[in-house]
Design a protein around this motif. Structure first.
Motif, PDB file in Angstrom:
ATOM      1  N   SER A  90       0.744  -1.494   0.014  1.00 61.02           N
ATOM      2  CA  SER A  90      -0.118   0.055   0.213  1.00 61.02           C
ATOM      3  C   SER A  90       0.951   1.310  -0.037  1.00 61.02           C
ATOM      4  CB  SER A  90      -0.838   0.045   1.290  1.00 61.02           C
ATOM      5  OG  SER A  90      -1.799   1.146   1.125  1.00 61.02           O
ATOM      6  N   ALA A  91       2.090   1.261   0.806  1.00 67.80           N
ATOM      7  CA  ALA A  91       2.723   2.374   0.870  1.00 67.80           C
ATOM      8  C   ALA A  91       3.586   2.574  -0.419  1.00 67.80           C
ATOM      9  CB  ALA A  91       3.767   2.110   1.882  1.00 67.80           C
ATOM     10  N   VAL A  92       3.901   1.503  -1.134  1.00 72.00           N
ATOM     11  CA  VAL A  92       4.409   1.686  -2.504  1.00 72.00           C
ATOM     12  C   VAL A  92       3.552   2.152  -3.445  1.00 72.00           C
ATOM     13  CG1 VAL A  92       5.391  -0.035  -4.690  1.00 72.00           C
ATOM     14  CG2 VAL A  92       6.032  -0.420  -2.281  1.00 72.00           C
ATOM     15  N   GLU A  93       2.287   1.823  -3.505  1.00 72.96           N
ATOM     16  CA  GLU A  93       1.443   2.453  -4.235  1.00 72.96           C
ATOM     17  C   GLU A  93       1.130   3.929  -4.238  1.00 72.96           C
ATOM     18  OE1 GLU A  93      -2.391   0.244  -4.125  1.00 72.96           O
ATOM     19  OE2 GLU A  93      -1.358  -1.863  -4.785  1.00 72.96           O
ATOM     20  N   SER A  94       1.035   4.172  -2.995  1.00 71.54           N
ATOM     21  CA  SER A  94       0.912   5.433  -2.218  1.00 71.54           C
ATOM     22  C   SER A  94       2.154   6.624  -2.770  1.00 71.54           C
ATOM     23  CB  SER A  94       0.673   5.832  -0.836  1.00 71.54           C
ATOM     24  OG  SER A  94      -0.336   5.127  -0.297  1.00 71.54           O
ATOM     25  N   PHE A  95       3.215   5.911  -2.623  1.00 66.43           N
ATOM     26  CA  PHE A  95       4.553   6.625  -3.204  1.00 66.43           C
ATOM     27  C   PHE A  95       4.388   6.728  -4.557  1.00 66.43           C
ATOM     28  CE2 PHE A  95       8.902   6.962  -4.408  1.00 66.43           C
ATOM     29  CZ  PHE A  95       9.364   7.953  -3.587  1.00 66.43           C
ATOM     30  N   ASN A  96       4.406   5.826  -5.235  1.00 67.88           N
ATOM     31  CA  ASN A  96       4.377   5.758  -6.812  1.00 67.88           C
ATOM     32  C   ASN A  96       3.105   6.823  -7.376  1.00 67.88           C
ATOM     33  OD1 ASN A  96       6.282   4.033  -7.186  1.00 67.88           O
ATOM     34  ND2 ASN A  96       4.823   2.249  -7.378  1.00 67.88           N
ATOM     35  N   ALA A  97       2.090   6.807  -6.594  1.00 70.86           N
ATOM     36  CA  ALA A  97       0.953   7.719  -7.171  1.00 70.86           C
ATOM     37  C   ALA A  97       1.477   9.356  -6.802  1.00 70.86           C
ATOM     38  CB  ALA A  97      -0.104   7.664  -6.310  1.00 70.86           C
ATOM     39  N   ASN A  98       2.149   9.583  -5.554  1.00 75.26           N
ATOM     40  CA  ASN A  98       2.493  10.855  -5.173  1.00 75.26           C
ATOM     41  C   ASN A  98       3.906  10.606  -4.431  1.00 75.26           C
ATOM     42  OD1 ASN A  98       2.620  13.523  -4.301  1.00 75.26           O
ATOM     43  ND2 ASN A  98       0.903  13.272  -2.906  1.00 75.26           N
ATOM     44  N   PRO A  99       5.142  11.006  -5.138  1.00 77.54           N
ATOM     45  CA  PRO A  99       6.444  10.808  -4.572  1.00 77.54           C
ATOM     46  C   PRO A  99       6.551  12.056  -3.676  1.00 77.54           C
ATOM     47  CG  PRO A  99       6.616  11.273  -6.860  1.00 77.54           C
ATOM     48  CD  PRO A  99       5.170  11.132  -6.685  1.00 77.54           C
ATOM     49  N   ASN A 100       6.117  11.979  -2.546  1.00 75.89           N
ATOM     50  CA  ASN A 100       6.743  13.294  -1.611  1.00 75.89           C
ATOM     51  C   ASN A 100       7.554  12.839  -0.590  1.00 75.89           C
ATOM     52  OD1 ASN A 100       4.620  12.484   0.236  1.00 75.89           O
ATOM     53  ND2 ASN A 100       2.833  13.802  -0.852  1.00 75.89           N
ATOM     54  N   TYR A 101       7.560  13.686   0.476  1.00 70.27           N
ATOM     55  CA  TYR A 101       8.415  13.474   1.844  1.00 70.27           C
ATOM     56  C   TYR A 101       7.534  12.261   2.542  1.00 70.27           C
ATOM     57  CZ  TYR A 101      10.599  13.795   6.084  1.00 70.27           C
ATOM     58  OH  TYR A 101      11.038  13.400   7.580  1.00 70.27           O
ATOM     59  N   ASN A 106       4.965  10.340   1.947  1.00 72.62           N
ATOM     60  CA  ASN A 106       5.032   9.080   1.327  1.00 72.62           C
ATOM     61  C   ASN A 106       6.169   8.150   1.393  1.00 72.62           C
ATOM     62  OD1 ASN A 106       1.876   9.351   1.077  1.00 72.62           O
ATOM     63  ND2 ASN A 106       2.271   9.732  -0.894  1.00 72.62           N
ATOM     64  N   CYS A 107       7.349   8.844   1.102  1.00 71.33           N
ATOM     65  CA  CYS A 107       8.563   8.342   1.046  1.00 71.33           C
ATOM     66  C   CYS A 107       8.730   7.717   2.546  1.00 71.33           C
ATOM     67  CB  CYS A 107       9.525   9.435   0.842  1.00 71.33           C
ATOM     68  SG  CYS A 107      11.403   8.552   0.978  1.00 71.33           S
ATOM     69  N   LEU A 108       8.676   8.798   3.759  1.00 75.99           N
ATOM     70  CA  LEU A 108       8.790   8.277   5.035  1.00 75.99           C
ATOM     71  C   LEU A 108       7.984   6.946   5.205  1.00 75.99           C
ATOM     72  CD1 LEU A 108      10.729   9.063   7.356  1.00 75.99           C
ATOM     73  CD2 LEU A 108       8.816  10.459   8.140  1.00 75.99           C
ATOM     74  N   THR A 109       6.753   7.119   5.025  1.00 71.59           N
ATOM     75  CA  THR A 109       5.901   5.865   5.344  1.00 71.59           C
ATOM     76  C   THR A 109       6.308   4.534   4.648  1.00 71.59           C
ATOM     77  OG1 THR A 109       3.999   7.390   5.742  1.00 71.59           O
ATOM     78  CG2 THR A 109       3.349   5.248   5.037  1.00 71.59           C
ATOM     79  N   LEU A 110       6.801   4.788   3.458  1.00 66.45           N
ATOM     80  CA  LEU A 110       7.141   3.547   2.798  1.00 66.45           C
ATOM     81  C   LEU A 110       8.344   3.049   3.366  1.00 66.45           C
ATOM     82  CD1 LEU A 110       7.284   1.877   0.067  1.00 66.45           C
ATOM     83  CD2 LEU A 110       8.456   3.498  -0.937  1.00 66.45           C
ATOM     84  N   LYS A 111       9.437   3.942   3.766  1.00 66.47           N
ATOM     85  CA  LYS A 111      10.838   3.461   4.271  1.00 66.47           C
ATOM     86  C   LYS A 111      10.339   2.803   5.684  1.00 66.47           C
ATOM     87  CE  LYS A 111      14.767   5.842   6.509  1.00 66.47           C
ATOM     88  NZ  LYS A 111      15.593   6.777   6.468  1.00 66.47           N
ATOM     89  N   ASN A 112       9.323   3.186   6.498  1.00 66.66           N
ATOM     90  CA  ASN A 112       8.871   2.552   7.706  1.00 66.66           C
ATOM     91  C   ASN A 112       8.373   1.383   7.562  1.00 66.66           C
ATOM     92  OD1 ASN A 112      10.047   4.815   9.374  1.00 66.66           O
ATOM     93  ND2 ASN A 112       8.146   5.805   9.260  1.00 66.66           N
ATOM     94  N   ARG A 113       7.481   1.213   6.403  1.00 66.46           N
ATOM     95  CA  ARG A 113       6.748  -0.160   6.229  1.00 66.46           C
ATOM     96  C   ARG A 113       7.725  -1.151   5.837  1.00 66.46           C
ATOM     97  NH1 ARG A 113       4.432   2.770   8.980  1.00 66.46           N
ATOM     98  NH2 ARG A 113       2.017   3.421   8.888  1.00 66.46           N
ATOM     99  N   ALA A 114       8.478  -0.615   4.861  1.00 68.80           N
ATOM    100  CA  ALA A 114       9.586  -1.749   4.471  1.00 68.80           C
ATOM    101  C   ALA A 114      10.459  -2.057   5.623  1.00 68.80           C
ATOM    102  CB  ALA A 114      10.551  -0.895   3.567  1.00 68.80           C
ATOM    103  N   ILE A 115      10.781  -1.464   6.549  1.00 68.24           N
ATOM    104  CA  ILE A 115      11.842  -1.701   7.656  1.00 68.24           C
ATOM    105  C   ILE A 115      10.824  -2.701   8.590  1.00 68.24           C
ATOM    106  CG2 ILE A 115      12.607  -1.143   9.616  1.00 68.24           C
ATOM    107  CD1 ILE A 115      13.874   1.205   8.008  1.00 68.24           C
TER     108      ILE A 115
END
Length: 100
Positions: free
Chosen positions: A44-55, A57-66
């Motif tokens: 879900s975080a990947v999809e959000s970041f791909n749709a809107n690559p902002n700070y 969404n990036c931070l959320t993606l980073k945290n979800r990946a970890i």
């Protein structure tokens, strides 16, 4: 920044398919741990970041990946600590402030 994110996505993707949280019992796969929620949150975080690559969404993606990598690593018999450490370190090195 895009190269770092691409490499991080690649590492996380490979990690997802490489790590295993199943053990066999008479040929049947029995889940030892359930990481589905972590994987769903990551995707879900990947999809959000791909749709809107902002700070944000990036931070959320980073945290979800970890979080996903940690959940997979915490499977009862998971032993490849070096690979997990490299994957987590790659995500730790993603600098989302470049998107500010």
């Amino acid at each position: 920044m895009k190269k770092i994110l691409y490499k991080s996505f690649l590492i996380a993707g490979i990690s997802l398919f490489t790590f295993s949280c199943f053990e066999t019992d008479d040929g049947d796969l029995t889940p030892v741990c359930n990481v589905d929620n972590y994987i769903d949150a990551y995707l879900s975080a990947v999809e959000s970041f791909n749709a809107n690559p902002n700070y944000s969404n990036c931070l959320t993606l980073k945290n979800r990946a970890i979080e996903m990598l940690n959940a997979i690593h915490n499977c009862d018999y998971y032993e490849d600590t070096a690979y997990w450490e490299e994957a987590v370190a790659a995500w730790d090195n993603v600098n989302c402030s470049d998107l500010l």
